[in-house]
Write a protein that holds these residues in place. Structure first.
Motif, mmCIF file in Angstrom:
data_model
loop_
_atom_site.group_PDB
_atom_site.id
_atom_site.type_symbol
_atom_site.label_atom_id
_atom_site.label_comp_id
_atom_site.label_asym_id
_atom_site.label_seq_id
_atom_site.Cartn_x
_atom_site.Cartn_y
_atom_site.Cartn_z
ATOM 1 N N LEU A 187 0.979 -1.374 -0.029
ATOM 2 C CA LEU A 187 -0.183 0.139 0.027
ATOM 3 C C LEU A 187 1.035 1.113 0.236
ATOM 4 C CD1 LEU A 187 -2.793 -1.027 2.517
ATOM 5 C CD2 LEU A 187 -3.095 -0.485 -0.063
ATOM 6 N N ALA A 188 2.079 1.061 0.469
ATOM 7 C CA ALA A 188 3.115 2.421 0.413
ATOM 8 C C ALA A 188 3.666 2.595 -0.823
ATOM 9 C CB ALA A 188 4.020 2.292 1.397
ATOM 10 N N ASN A 189 3.453 1.677 -1.771
ATOM 11 C CA ASN A 189 3.845 2.026 -3.322
ATOM 12 C C ASN A 189 2.987 2.260 -4.124
ATOM 13 O OD1 ASN A 189 5.298 1.728 -5.545
ATOM 14 N ND2 ASN A 189 6.469 0.082 -4.983
ATOM 15 N N PRO A 190 2.465 3.714 -4.378
ATOM 16 C CA PRO A 190 1.462 3.908 -5.269
ATOM 17 C C PRO A 190 1.866 3.451 -6.868
ATOM 18 C CG PRO A 190 2.759 5.875 -4.619
ATOM 19 C CD PRO A 190 3.189 4.763 -3.689
ATOM 20 N N THR A 191 3.179 3.477 -7.108
ATOM 21 C CA THR A 191 3.480 3.082 -8.569
ATOM 22 C C THR A 191 2.899 1.625 -8.804
ATOM 23 O OG1 THR A 191 5.512 4.361 -8.325
ATOM 24 C CG2 THR A 191 5.347 2.713 -10.042
ATOM 25 N N SER A 192 3.305 0.950 -8.090
ATOM 26 C CA SER A 192 2.831 -0.631 -8.226
ATOM 27 C C SER A 192 1.457 -0.696 -8.123
ATOM 28 C CB SER A 192 3.440 -1.772 -6.990
ATOM 29 O OG SER A 192 3.202 -1.384 -5.980
ATOM 30 N N ASN A 193 0.596 0.011 -7.322
ATOM 31 C CA ASN A 193 -0.621 -0.238 -7.178
ATOM 32 C C ASN A 193 -1.476 0.226 -8.365
ATOM 33 O OD1 ASN A 193 -1.954 -0.884 -4.318
ATOM 34 N ND2 ASN A 193 -0.043 0.032 -3.865
ATOM 35 N N ALA A 194 -0.825 1.423 -8.968
ATOM 36 C CA ALA A 194 -1.453 1.992 -10.126
ATOM 37 C C ALA A 194 -1.020 1.069 -11.489
ATOM 38 C CB ALA A 194 -0.828 3.243 -10.546
ATOM 39 N N LEU A 195 0.028 0.193 -11.563
ATOM 40 C CA LEU A 195 0.446 -0.897 -12.401
ATOM 41 C C LEU A 195 -0.436 -1.572 -12.598
ATOM 42 C CD1 LEU A 195 2.447 -2.083 -14.528
ATOM 43 C CD2 LEU A 195 3.678 -2.881 -12.633
ATOM 44 N N TYR A 196 -0.686 -2.394 -11.427
ATOM 45 C CA TYR A 196 -1.669 -3.664 -11.491
ATOM 46 C C TYR A 196 -2.993 -3.157 -11.873
ATOM 47 C CZ TYR A 196 2.309 -5.596 -9.268
ATOM 48 O OH TYR A 196 3.636 -6.190 -9.006
ATOM 49 N N ARG A 197 -3.421 -1.966 -11.523
ATOM 50 C CA ARG A 197 -4.827 -1.615 -11.835
ATOM 51 C C ARG A 197 -4.980 -1.185 -13.400
ATOM 52 N NH1 ARG A 197 -8.461 0.581 -8.117
ATOM 53 N NH2 ARG A 197 -7.749 0.889 -6.085
ATOM 54 N N ARG A 198 -3.827 -0.831 -14.121
ATOM 55 C CA ARG A 198 -3.862 -0.645 -15.430
ATOM 56 C C ARG A 198 -3.862 -1.855 -16.232
ATOM 57 N NH1 ARG A 198 -0.124 3.427 -13.973
ATOM 58 N NH2 ARG A 198 1.752 2.037 -14.754
ATOM 59 N N LEU A 199 -3.197 -2.973 -15.337
ATOM 60 C CA LEU A 199 -3.184 -4.049 -16.220
ATOM 61 C C LEU A 199 -4.568 -5.203 -15.840
ATOM 62 C CD1 LEU A 199 0.331 -5.504 -15.006
ATOM 63 C CD2 LEU A 199 -0.334 -5.043 -17.212
ATOM 64 N N GLY A 200 -5.458 -4.503 -15.353
ATOM 65 C CA GLY A 200 -6.692 -5.138 -15.148
ATOM 66 C C GLY A 200 -7.060 -5.769 -13.914
ATOM 67 N N TYR A 201 -6.136 -5.328 -12.859
ATOM 68 C CA TYR A 201 -6.383 -5.967 -11.509
ATOM 69 C C TYR A 201 -7.292 -5.224 -10.648
ATOM 70 C CZ TYR A 201 -2.897 -9.763 -11.718
ATOM 71 O OH TYR A 201 -2.147 -10.809 -12.378
ATOM 72 N N ARG A 202 -8.121 -5.658 -9.693
ATOM 73 C CA ARG A 202 -8.986 -4.944 -9.099
ATOM 74 C C ARG A 202 -8.919 -5.445 -7.559
ATOM 75 N NH1 ARG A 202 -8.407 -2.621 -12.946
ATOM 76 N NH2 ARG A 202 -9.690 -2.270 -14.601
ATOM 77 N N PRO A 203 -8.812 -4.324 -6.639
ATOM 78 C CA PRO A 203 -8.931 -4.524 -5.138
ATOM 79 C C PRO A 203 -9.865 -5.382 -4.861
ATOM 80 C CG PRO A 203 -9.494 -2.537 -5.509
ATOM 81 C CD PRO A 203 -9.303 -2.817 -6.949
ATOM 82 N N VAL A 204 -9.452 -6.433 -3.727
ATOM 83 C CA VAL A 204 -10.384 -7.368 -3.149
ATOM 84 C C VAL A 204 -10.432 -6.915 -1.571
ATOM 85 C CG1 VAL A 204 -10.679 -9.521 -2.358
ATOM 86 C CG2 VAL A 204 -9.987 -9.166 -4.679
#
Length: 267
Positions: A239-256
């Protein structure tokens, strides 16, 4: 309602299999570590038999919760009065257990579980290509894995060779090659269990970051996980890494769900 414990994965699956299968994404950490766990546990519901919560304990004294009612976490007492050194799981049960023990603790990591919807690879694709890792890559991947573990607060190990060799042998570890053939990033996936596979060990060499290599190799591993039969492909992000969170969202991952990792202290 009560806790039950075993060291036998078969007995654990007999008792808790339906609970694990009902929400494989949220139970991913238990499903992908139960074969090497030191202890397995399940919480029985009001009927005294149906499992409604699960946990695993690792040889390094780390406790991991799967889907677990808060009341079950607060009521947990491990066999022989054992006390874990660390704990991770969905935030509310972790906080409930920590409060019930009265032991001092400190947060180690806040992480978020993501589940893949429709895979959307980066367009344009990063330069280079993905390929399965090879035995010849082991020295480099060992260095990368040690750095990954240090950055993410995992217990240090002298040798990651067995961990990596197993994934290489089963084509579960990929690297991204730059156009000149140099490996510049890696990502792995767990075995497909109960219809889910977890992407992990996503790492880019420090000098190569910012070029989209992590997106490329994560997309490749995610595609391989789906091809292996996984109906649900999941991963955790810091959660402290906004870069990786944004990356995975762009790839199609959604938070659970959000998870918390803690370490118990001596006060």
């Amino acid at each position: 309602m009560s806790w039950h414990f075993t060291t036998d994965p078969g007995a654990f699956l007999t008792a808790a299999g339906p609970h694990l299968a009902a929400e494989p994404a949220r139970n991913t950490a238990v499903l992908t570590t139960m074969d090497t766990a030191e202890l397995l546990g399940w919480w029985s519901g009001p009927d005294g038999t149906t499992a409604t919560g699960v946990l695993v304990a690792s040889p390094s004294a780390e406790l991991t919760f799967g889907v677990l009612p808060v009341a079950a976490a607060a009521a947990l007492v491990l066999p022989d009065g054992a006390e874990p050194a660390a704990l991770r799981g969905e935030t509310a049960p972790v906080e409930a257990y920590a409060a019930a023990t009265g032991r001092p603790w400190e947060p180690v990591m806040g992480i978020r579980l993501f589940r893949l919807g429709e895979l959307t690879p980066r367009d344009p694709a990063p330069a280079g290509r993905a390929r399965p890792a090879r035995t010849a890559d082991l020295p480099l991947l060992g260095d990368w894995t040690a750095d990954f573990a240090a950055v993410h607060g995992y217990a240090p190990q002298d040798d990651h060779a067995d961990f990596l060799t197993e994934r290489i042998a089963e084509d579960r570890l990929h690297v991204w090659e730059a156009p000149d053939g140099r490996p510049v990033a890696m990502a792995a996936r767990s075995r497909t269990v109960a219809g889910q596979s977890r992407v992990h060990l996503v790492y880019t060499a420090p000098a190569e970051r910012g070029r989209g290599y992590a997106a490329g190799v994560t997309a490749a591993v995610s595609r391989a996980a789906a091809a292996s039969g996984a109906a649900e492909v999941v991963l955790f992000t810091d959660l402290a890494n906004p870069t990786s969170n944004a990356l995975y969202r762009r790839l199609g991952y959604r938070p659970v769900a959000d998870h918390l990792g803690i370490r118990f202290t001596n006060g």
